[in-house]
Design a protein around this motif. Structure first.
Motif, mmCIF file in Angstrom:
data_model
loop_
_atom_site.group_PDB
_atom_site.id
_atom_site.type_symbol
_atom_site.label_atom_id
_atom_site.label_comp_id
_atom_site.label_asym_id
_atom_site.label_seq_id
_atom_site.Cartn_x
_atom_site.Cartn_y
_atom_site.Cartn_z
ATOM 1 N N ASP A 114 29.524 40.814 44.063
ATOM 2 C CA ASP A 114 30.218 41.258 45.272
ATOM 3 C C ASP A 114 31.712 41.479 44.809
ATOM 4 O O ASP A 114 32.083 41.189 43.910
ATOM 5 N N CYS A 115 32.373 42.104 46.103
ATOM 6 C CA CYS A 115 33.620 42.530 45.739
ATOM 7 C C CYS A 115 34.625 41.100 45.488
ATOM 8 O O CYS A 115 35.482 41.246 44.646
ATOM 9 N N ALA A 116 34.434 39.840 46.072
ATOM 10 C CA ALA A 116 35.215 38.805 45.955
ATOM 11 C C ALA A 116 35.068 38.671 44.435
ATOM 12 O O ALA A 116 36.112 37.889 43.870
ATOM 13 N N SER A 117 33.823 38.350 44.310
ATOM 14 C CA SER A 117 33.504 37.809 42.689
ATOM 15 C C SER A 117 34.208 39.000 41.761
ATOM 16 O O SER A 117 34.949 38.470 40.752
ATOM 17 N N LEU A 118 34.151 40.103 42.006
ATOM 18 C CA LEU A 118 34.929 40.858 40.884
ATOM 19 C C LEU A 118 36.208 41.027 40.971
ATOM 20 O O LEU A 118 36.966 40.976 39.817
ATOM 21 N N ASP A 119 36.998 41.037 42.071
ATOM 22 C CA ASP A 119 38.372 40.617 42.182
ATOM 23 C C ASP A 119 38.763 39.362 41.451
ATOM 24 O O ASP A 119 39.752 39.449 40.767
ATOM 25 N N ALA A 120 38.015 38.248 41.690
ATOM 26 C CA ALA A 120 38.305 37.120 41.135
ATOM 27 C C ALA A 120 38.493 36.873 39.731
ATOM 28 O O ALA A 120 39.218 36.490 39.036
ATOM 29 N N LEU A 121 37.434 37.796 39.249
ATOM 30 C CA LEU A 121 37.408 37.801 37.639
ATOM 31 C C LEU A 121 38.582 38.456 36.963
ATOM 32 O O LEU A 121 39.159 38.220 36.001
ATOM 33 N N LEU A 122 39.081 39.983 37.622
ATOM 34 C CA LEU A 122 40.080 40.534 37.069
ATOM 35 C C LEU A 122 41.332 39.612 37.429
ATOM 36 O O LEU A 122 42.341 39.712 36.521
ATOM 37 N N ARG A 123 41.437 38.803 38.547
ATOM 38 C CA ARG A 123 42.479 37.926 38.520
ATOM 39 C C ARG A 123 42.666 36.777 37.533
ATOM 40 O O ARG A 123 43.470 36.334 36.773
ATOM 41 N N ASP A 124 41.383 35.923 37.715
ATOM 42 C CA ASP A 124 41.382 34.693 37.075
ATOM 43 C C ASP A 124 41.070 34.584 35.460
ATOM 44 O O ASP A 124 41.481 33.828 34.783
ATOM 45 N N ALA A 125 40.362 35.713 35.192
ATOM 46 C CA ALA A 125 40.180 36.097 33.591
ATOM 47 C C ALA A 125 41.055 37.096 33.102
ATOM 48 O O ALA A 125 41.530 36.999 31.875
ATOM 49 N N GLY A 126 41.195 38.172 33.792
ATOM 50 C CA GLY A 126 41.833 39.365 33.292
ATOM 51 C C GLY A 126 43.322 39.044 33.480
ATOM 52 O O GLY A 126 44.165 40.018 33.004
ATOM 53 N N GLY A 127 43.878 38.472 34.303
ATOM 54 C CA GLY A 127 45.501 38.168 34.681
ATOM 55 C C GLY A 127 45.958 39.124 35.419
ATOM 56 O O GLY A 127 47.179 39.137 35.473
ATOM 57 N N PHE A 128 45.199 40.121 35.880
ATOM 58 C CA PHE A 128 45.864 41.067 37.090
ATOM 59 C C PHE A 128 46.370 40.319 38.230
ATOM 60 O O PHE A 128 45.687 39.141 38.635
ATOM 61 N N ARG A 129 47.374 40.855 38.718
ATOM 62 C CA ARG A 129 47.861 40.239 39.984
ATOM 63 C C ARG A 129 46.581 40.273 41.170
ATOM 64 O O ARG A 129 46.620 39.373 42.033
ATOM 65 N N MET A 130 46.052 41.377 41.264
ATOM 66 C CA MET A 130 45.151 41.625 42.185
ATOM 67 C C MET A 130 43.710 42.370 41.725
ATOM 68 O O MET A 130 43.936 42.985 40.553
ATOM 69 N N GLY A 131 42.690 42.026 42.258
ATOM 70 C CA GLY A 131 41.587 42.799 41.811
ATOM 71 C C GLY A 131 41.612 44.292 42.275
ATOM 72 O O GLY A 131 42.234 44.515 43.349
ATOM 73 N N ALA A 132 40.752 45.117 42.033
ATOM 74 C CA ALA A 132 40.628 46.507 42.329
ATOM 75 C C ALA A 132 40.383 46.667 43.816
ATOM 76 O O ALA A 132 40.963 47.591 44.574
ATOM 77 N N PHE A 133 39.692 45.688 44.592
ATOM 78 C CA PHE A 133 39.212 45.876 45.765
ATOM 79 C C PHE A 133 40.348 45.509 46.709
ATOM 80 O O PHE A 133 40.494 45.988 47.780
ATOM 81 N N GLU A 134 40.935 44.468 46.372
ATOM 82 C CA GLU A 134 42.036 43.819 47.171
ATOM 83 C C GLU A 134 43.211 44.726 47.410
ATOM 84 O O GLU A 134 43.994 45.098 48.014
ATOM 85 N N LEU A 135 43.346 45.302 45.965
ATOM 86 C CA LEU A 135 44.804 46.182 45.687
ATOM 87 C C LEU A 135 44.313 47.596 46.591
ATOM 88 O O LEU A 135 45.211 48.105 46.936
ATOM 89 N N THR A 136 42.993 48.376 46.479
ATOM 90 C CA THR A 136 42.704 49.308 46.894
ATOM 91 C C THR A 136 42.980 49.245 48.660
ATOM 92 O O THR A 136 43.358 50.175 49.291
ATOM 93 N N ASP A 137 42.668 48.126 49.135
ATOM 94 C CA ASP A 137 42.686 47.634 50.557
ATOM 95 C C ASP A 137 44.195 47.812 50.969
ATOM 96 O O ASP A 137 44.568 48.081 52.111
ATOM 97 N N LEU A 138 45.007 47.346 50.006
ATOM 98 C CA LEU A 138 46.417 47.189 50.199
ATOM 99 C C LEU A 138 46.946 48.644 50.148
ATOM 100 O O LEU A 138 47.955 48.931 50.891
ATOM 101 N N ILE A 139 46.706 49.562 49.121
ATOM 102 C CA ILE A 139 47.452 50.779 48.962
ATOM 103 C C ILE A 139 46.940 51.627 50.235
ATOM 104 O O ILE A 139 47.604 52.476 50.815
ATOM 105 N N GLY A 140 45.580 51.709 50.485
ATOM 106 C CA GLY A 140 45.078 52.295 51.672
ATOM 107 C C GLY A 140 43.763 53.294 50.986
ATOM 108 O O GLY A 140 44.406 54.096 50.110
ATOM 109 N N HIS A 141 42.875 53.254 51.323
ATOM 110 C CA HIS A 141 41.789 54.004 50.738
ATOM 111 C C HIS A 141 41.831 55.561 50.813
ATOM 112 O O HIS A 141 41.487 56.452 50.181
ATOM 113 N N ASP A 142 42.614 55.881 52.044
ATOM 114 C CA ASP A 142 42.879 57.295 52.277
ATOM 115 C C ASP A 142 43.903 57.735 50.852
ATOM 116 O O ASP A 142 43.633 58.966 50.405
ATOM 117 N N VAL A 143 44.760 57.175 50.601
ATOM 118 C CA VAL A 143 45.725 57.370 49.641
ATOM 119 C C VAL A 143 45.103 57.232 48.339
ATOM 120 O O VAL A 143 45.300 58.188 47.606
#
Length: 505
Positions: free
Chosen positions: A214-243
């Motif tokens: 699910d989204c929450a699990s994939l986001d957590a992996l990119l943050r907690d293992a990958g060291g990214f500030r945000m996962g892809a789903f929370e980041l695209t929610d922040l950017i805006g999917h239209d953009v």
């Protein structure tokens, strides 16, 4: 050309969030600034907004009151475009519409002096195309800031086909004087950041589409293992999917439908539904009042771990061995091909193959694959997947071992490359192709991704850290698994591996 003197007048056209931010940056650097917008009163309102923002910094003790007054005094809102005639540098930050920008640049060419630099803050339009209709296209250049401009460090200095190289050097030096981290790039679709970043979103979207987690699990992996500030789903929610979706479509179309940049049907559905993310209250996550944020899935095991066996060198994952030792797990070392055994389970770092495929090809029973981590000594979570013949007991033993190391364990379906590995490999691949095609240097591309989108490490430096051969092998395996051009390795990766050289030599 050297950097512009602080006495040089800078004009900014467009008093929206980006234009106002650029005007603030120039004024903070000591330049007199004229801010123009074709909406009556918009420029004056923007200056008032800048004043309020600076006031908050004064209240927090981050800016002296005298500095605030001096910065605001250098900002002059104007109501007529003709008043920009004495500017040495004009930066337009208006709507991303080619015809509208064309018209503005032609108008500026008539108004401004011959030595005035005409810069566009476009994030996606071709500087070559923008300049082509002008009498003097050599004076047009891209100066792409990132939002919010006063905070984000990166500036992409974008040269079109006709841009005078001296202008690029001048704006690169000027951006440094403004406290920014500039990079040189050519006018190609997406420039550096919007091109190289596409796999960060695309791989998570594909894993979601294929039912990996699910989204929450994939986001957590990119943050907690990958060291990214945000996962892809929370980041695209922040950017805006239209953009975000529009940028992906733009890059995809600009590269004549290259499947490396293929847009996601899942994201298109969100756009069609008007679920743009935070700004509409709903995207991949629900932002309505009282909505609960879903948590990442986590496996647990009560199995006792007496010891483990490390066969050979685990490569980039070798620090995991010391972490196990530090956690009090007895570790037996012996020769081998880079495997970790506990009970009946065999653990191995993913190499881009399916777990079931690797188990069959390498003759391994009860195989459990684990994902790449930015730093195995600090990661708090790790993804695993397992082959079809892996028993529940062996899986529990593997989970228990990783738990002993202080890791949360998230399961993914048996898909090639897991989450972090395939994302990093694809980012490195795109970055390598950008270097190969002369979009930017390896150093500038890595800097752009760190300063522009806060990646924990530049993709090419990351590839060097984990091994260019390992990245290349992962991509080859991904391509074989999917049978798609999307995962074709860059020729430059193959060349560097064959030469035994690095991107940053």
């Amino acid at each position: 050309m050297q950097a512009l003197e602080t006495t040089a007048l800078v004009a900014v056209i467009g008093a929206g969030a980006m234009g106002a931010g650029i005007a603030q940056v120039a004024a903070q650097a000591g330049h007199p600034v004229k801010l123009y917008d074709n909406r009556p009163g918009a420029a004056a309102q923007a200056v008032e907004g800048i004043d309020r923002q600076l006031g908050k910094l004064v209240e927090k003790g981050k800016l002296a009151a005298e500095q605030r007054s001096a910065i605001v005094a250098r900002l002059q809102p104007v109501e007529a475009i003709e008043t920009l005639a004495d500017a040495r540098l004009v930066i337009e930050a208006i709507v991303e519409n080619l015809e509208v920008k064309h018209g503005l640049l032609r108008q500026l060419e008539e108004i401004c002096a011959a030595d005035c630099i005409l810069a566009s803050n476009t994030s996606s339009l071709s500087i070559t195309t923008l300049a082509a209709s002008l009498k003097h296209p050599e004076r047009v250049i891209g100066m792409h800031f990132f939002n919010p401009a006063p905070i984000m460090a990166l500036v992409e200095v974008v040269s079109g086909l006709a841009t005078d190289p001296a202008l690029a050097k001048a704006l690169h030096a000027t951006s440094k004087n403004w406290g920014k981290q500039p990079v040189y790039t050519r006018s190609t679709p997406g420039f550096i950041v919007n091109r190289v970043a596409r796999p960060f979103y695309a791989e998570s979207l594909r894993l979601l589409q294929e039912g990996a987690a699910d989204c929450a699990s994939l986001d957590a992996l990119l943050r907690d293992a990958g060291g990214f500030r945000m996962g892809a789903f929370e980041l695209t929610d922040l950017i805006g999917h239209d953009v975000n979706y529009a940028v992906t479509c733009s890059v995809f179309d600009a590269y004549y439908g290259d499947f490396r940049f293929q847009p996601s049907l899942i994201q298109k559905e969100l756009v069609d539904a008007g679920r743009f993310g935070r700004k509409t209250g709903r995207g991949f996550y629900d932002y309505s009042e009282g909505a609960e944020r879903p948590q990442a899935a986590e496996l647990t095991s009560a199995t006792d771990v007496a010891s483990c066996v490390v066969e050979g060198d685990l490569g980039v994952a070798q620090p995991l061995v010391q972490r196990l030792k530090d956690a009090g797990v007895p570790v037996i070392q012996r020769a081998g091909s880079g495997l970790l055994r506990v009970g009946d389970a065999v653990l191995a770092l993913s190499d881009g193959r399916l777990a079931s495929q690797r188990a069959k090809e390498d003759g391994l029973r009860n195989l459990v694959l684990f994902d790449l981590a930015l730093d195995y000594t600090k990661a708090s979570r790790l993804a695993i997947s397992w082959s079809a013949d892996t028993t529940a007991e062996a899986r529990d033993q593997a989970v228990a071992l990783l738990q002993r190391a202080g890791l949360k364990v998230t399961a993914l379906a048996d898909l090639p490359g897991l989450a972090v590995l395939r994302t990093v490999a694809m980012l490195a691949n795109e970055a390598a192709d950008a270097v190969l095609q002369g979009v930017g240097s390896a150093a500038d591309i890595d800097l752009a991704m760190r300063a522009g989108v806060n990646y924990p490490r530049g993709p090419l430096a990351w590839a060097e850290a984990i091994g260019i051969g390992y990245v290349l092998n992962t991509l080859d395996n991904l391509q074989r698994s999917y049978g798609e051009e999307r995962y074709r390795p860059s020729l430059l990766l193959r060349r560097k591996h064959a030469e035994g050289s690095r991107f940053h030599d």
